[in-house]
Enzyme design. Structure first.
Site, short mmCIF file in Angstrom:
data_model
loop_
_atom_site.label_atom_id
_atom_site.label_comp_id
_atom_site.label_asym_id
_atom_site.label_seq_id
_atom_site.Cartn_x
_atom_site.Cartn_y
_atom_site.Cartn_z
N ALA A 1 43.41 37.53 41.52
CA ALA A 1 44.36 38.64 41.48
C ALA A 1 45.81 38.20 41.35
O ALA A 1 46.67 39.00 41.01
CB ALA A 1 44.17 39.52 42.72
N GLN B 1 47.42 35.33 35.71
CA GLN B 1 48.18 36.01 34.66
C GLN B 1 47.47 37.23 34.07
O GLN B 1 48.13 38.22 33.75
CB GLN B 1 48.65 35.03 33.58
CG GLN B 1 47.61 34.16 32.95
CD GLN B 1 47.97 33.73 31.52
OE1 GLN B 1 49.07 33.99 31.04
NE2 GLN B 1 47.03 33.11 30.83
N ILE B 2 46.16 37.23 33.95
CA ILE B 2 45.48 38.44 33.45
C ILE B 2 45.66 39.58 34.45
O ILE B 2 46.02 40.71 34.08
CB ILE B 2 43.97 38.19 33.20
CG1 ILE B 2 43.78 37.16 32.07
CG2 ILE B 2 43.25 39.49 32.86
CD1 ILE B 2 42.34 36.76 31.83
N ARG C 1 35.71 26.84 25.40
CA ARG C 1 35.51 27.56 26.67
C ARG C 1 34.33 26.97 27.45
O ARG C 1 34.34 26.94 28.67
CB ARG C 1 35.29 29.05 26.40
CG ARG C 1 36.51 29.71 25.76
CD ARG C 1 36.29 31.19 25.58
NE ARG C 1 37.35 31.82 24.82
CZ ARG C 1 37.30 32.03 23.50
NH1 ARG C 1 36.24 31.68 22.80
NH2 ARG C 1 38.32 32.61 22.89
N GLY D 1 36.13 35.53 33.60
CA GLY D 1 36.36 34.09 33.70
C GLY D 1 35.42 33.31 32.79
O GLY D 1 34.22 33.59 32.75
N ASP E 1 37.26 40.18 21.59
CA ASP E 1 36.80 39.77 20.25
C ASP E 1 36.66 41.00 19.35
O ASP E 1 37.05 40.98 18.19
CB ASP E 1 35.47 39.03 20.37
CG ASP E 1 35.54 37.90 21.39
OD1 ASP E 1 36.37 37.01 21.21
OD2 ASP E 1 34.79 37.95 22.38
N HIS F 1 31.02 34.69 23.89
CA HIS F 1 32.48 34.76 23.77
C HIS F 1 32.97 33.32 23.61
O HIS F 1 33.38 32.68 24.58
CB HIS F 1 33.08 35.43 25.00
CG HIS F 1 34.58 35.36 25.02
ND1 HIS F 1 35.36 35.98 24.07
CD2 HIS F 1 35.45 34.73 25.86
CE1 HIS F 1 36.64 35.74 24.33
NE2 HIS F 1 36.71 34.97 25.40
N1 LIG Z 1 36.48 36.82 28.44
C1 LIG Z 1 37.64 36.85 27.84
O1 LIG Z 1 37.79 37.52 26.81
C2 LIG Z 1 38.81 36.12 28.40
C3 LIG Z 1 38.66 35.29 29.48
N2 LIG Z 1 39.71 34.60 29.99
C4 LIG Z 1 39.47 33.74 31.16
O2 LIG Z 1 39.92 34.43 32.33
C5 LIG Z 1 40.15 33.47 33.36
C6 LIG Z 1 41.47 33.74 34.07
O3 LIG Z 1 42.54 33.59 33.19
P1 LIG Z 1 44.07 33.71 33.68
O4 LIG Z 1 44.28 34.91 34.50
O5 LIG Z 1 44.89 33.48 32.49
O6 LIG Z 1 44.14 32.40 34.62
P2 LIG Z 1 45.23 32.05 35.74
O7 LIG Z 1 45.12 30.59 36.00
O8 LIG Z 1 46.55 32.64 35.42
O9 LIG Z 1 44.67 32.85 36.99
C7 LIG Z 1 43.44 32.57 37.55
C8 LIG Z 1 43.53 32.89 39.02
O10 LIG Z 1 42.22 32.73 39.56
C9 LIG Z 1 42.38 32.21 40.85
N3 LIG Z 1 41.12 31.61 41.28
C10 LIG Z 1 40.61 30.41 40.97
N4 LIG Z 1 39.43 30.23 41.57
C11 LIG Z 1 39.18 31.36 42.26
C12 LIG Z 1 38.10 31.78 43.10
N5 LIG Z 1 37.07 30.98 43.35
N6 LIG Z 1 38.18 33.01 43.65
C13 LIG Z 1 39.23 33.81 43.42
N7 LIG Z 1 40.28 33.46 42.65
C14 LIG Z 1 40.24 32.25 42.08
C15 LIG Z 1 43.53 31.23 40.75
O11 LIG Z 1 44.12 30.97 42.02
C16 LIG Z 1 44.47 31.96 39.81
O12 LIG Z 1 45.42 32.75 40.51
C17 LIG Z 1 40.06 32.11 32.66
O13 LIG Z 1 38.78 31.55 32.89
C18 LIG Z 1 40.23 32.45 31.20
O14 LIG Z 1 39.67 31.47 30.38
C19 LIG Z 1 40.97 34.72 29.44
C20 LIG Z 1 41.17 35.55 28.37
C21 LIG Z 1 40.10 36.30 27.75
O1 LIG Z 2 40.56 31.41 24.53
C1 LIG Z 2 40.62 31.35 25.77
O2 LIG Z 2 40.42 30.32 26.42
C2 LIG Z 2 40.91 32.61 26.50
C3 LIG Z 2 39.99 33.61 25.95
O3 LIG Z 2 38.85 33.68 26.31
C4 LIG Z 2 40.46 34.39 24.80
O4 LIG Z 2 41.66 34.48 24.53
O5 LIG Z 2 39.59 34.97 24.13
#
Ligand SMILES: NC(=O)C1=CN([C@@H]2O[C@H](COP(=O)(O)OP(=O)(O)OC[C@H]3O[C@@H](n4cnc5c(N)ncnc54)[C@H](O)[C@@H]3O)[C@@H](O)[C@H]2O)C=CC1
Ligand SMILES: O=C([O-])CC(=O)C(=O)O
Length: 327
Positions: free
Chosen positions: A12, A15-16, A98, A130, A159, A187
């Site tokens: 929470a 950045q997302i 990924r 994630g 996507d 993904h």
């Molecule tokens: N499926 C999709 O389309 C997409 C997936 N993602 C994925 O989403 C995930 C998060 O991305 P962001 O928010 O940019 O990352 P971020 O690094 O900004 O934030 C992630 C947060 O998760 C927290 N965290 C880590 N382990 C945890 C746990 N066990 N329990 C609770 N919180 C925990 C961290 O402390 C951090 O605040 C990444 O794995 C990224 O690759 C990102 C974009 C698109």
């Molecule tokens: O590409 C990444 O690692 C983050 C993500 O899942 C996306 O932007 O689709």
């Protein structure tokens, strides 16, 4: 007063979530009149940053945000929740795929699956964001078997949205004219954005877009590699567009699918289209607002089937890598 929707969000302070939480609290997901309780889950080192996010939520004075809980305890975080949005995990850096994150992130989803099954509301629905989100979802689902398998989702919507914009731009039409944009499989860079079945203004996309070499080449690879392109440009992975896709996904599942369209979501395979049972696979689905089904009866050309086989095999490989996390 209507009972609040309880929504757990992991990661929470990330950045997302920074793009997502304010939109949920503003009523964009569950409706402007529906009260929402946010249950924000973070690891201990991020708790101070999370306090800052909560201060900002307070400072918005959102009328429908009735309660905010912050915790690093999964049972507390998932207690009574109707939705669990599993975002918390490590994002990839430039040069990684990924799937390279499976080792570092996979282990997060076993205890989360167990805690959701133990603590969440009986109607809970779970969306895994994630990465690698499909296999992380499989891990959580397998460890949370008290929650029916059809309530676990992984995010393919970013996507789908990327593909819709690329098609619309090529056709010189508004993005609202693009429907039936299925993204099959993982993904990941093997995903198959299926332009064959997409429609633009109700007409098959390959009939509207005469440049078939572009469809089969640049279109597919642009969508497959868009996440990496954003990391390269921004120095960080997509966040606002990912949050937007979370909102679109939840709405696609929780509200009836418009006639003549579908939504791309990672769901448990029951063997549809020859995909092995139990894989968490991107399919086109239709929802009636409470239950959903994979769109049936689509036929694939030989080249489309080849692409589906590649992404299926990648997901089988990921499942084989995480057997020690499965019960
Ligand atoms: N499926 C999709 O389309 C997409 C997936 N993602 C994925 O989403 C995930 C998060 O991305 P962001 O928010 O940019 O990352 P971020 O690094 O900004 O934030 C992630 C947060 O998760 C927290 N965290 C880590 N382990 C945890 C746990 N066990 N329990 C609770 N919180 C925990 C961290 O402390 C951090 O605040 C990444 O794995 C990224 O690759 C990102 C974009 C698109
Ligand atoms: O590409 C990444 O690692 C983050 C993500 O899942 C996306 O932007 O689709």
């Amino acid at each position: 007063m209507t009972t609040p929707v309880k929504v757990a969000v992991t990661g929470a302070a990330g950045q997302i979530s920074y793009s997502l939480l304010f939109r949920i609290a503003a009523g964009e997901v569950f409706g402007a009149e529906v009260p929402v309780e946010l249950r924000l889950i973070e690891v201990d080192p991020a708790m101070r940053a999370l306090e800052g996010v909560v201060m900002e939520l307070d400072d918005c004075a959102f009328p429908n945000l009735v309660n905010v809980v912050t915790t690093s305890d999964l049972k507390v975080g998932f207690d009574g929740v109707n939705w669990a949005l599993l975002i918390g995990s490590v994002p990839r850096k430039q040069g990684m795929e990924r799937g390279d994150l499976l080792g570092v992130n996979g282990g997060i989803f076993k205890p989360q699956g167990q805690a959701i099954a133990a603590a969440a509301a009986s109607d809970v629905r779970v969306l895994v964001v994630g990465n690698p989100c499909n296999t992380n979802c499989l891990i959580a689902r397998e460890n949370g078997k008290d929650v029916p398998a059809d309530r676990w989702f992984s995010m393919m919507r970013l996507d789908q949205n990327r593909a819709m914009t690329q098609l619309a731009r090529k056709a010189g039409k508004p993005v609202t004219t693009v429907t039936k944009m299925a993204v099959w499989g993982n993904h990941s860079a093997t995903q198959f954005p299926d332009y064959y079945h997409a429609e633009i203004d109700g007409v098959s996309a390959p009939e509207v877009v005469a440049d078939h070499a572009w469809l089969a080449g640049e279109f597919i690879s642009t969508v497959q590699k868009r996440g990496a392109a954003i990391i390269e440009a921004r120095g960080a992975s997509s966040a606002a567009s990912a949050a937007n896709a979370v909102i679109d996904t939840v709405r696609s599942i929780a509200t009836p699918t418009p006639t003549g369209d579908w939504a791309s979501v990672g769901v448990v395979s029951r063997g549809e289209y020859g995909i092995p049972e139990g894989l968490q696979f991107g399919f086109p689905i239709r929802s009636d607002g409470s239950s959903w089904e994979v769109v049936d009866g689509l036929t694939h050309s030989v080249s489309a089937q080849r692409l589906i086989d590649v992404t299926r095999d990648e997901l089988l490989g990921e499942r084989a890598e995480v057997t020690e996390l499965l019960p």
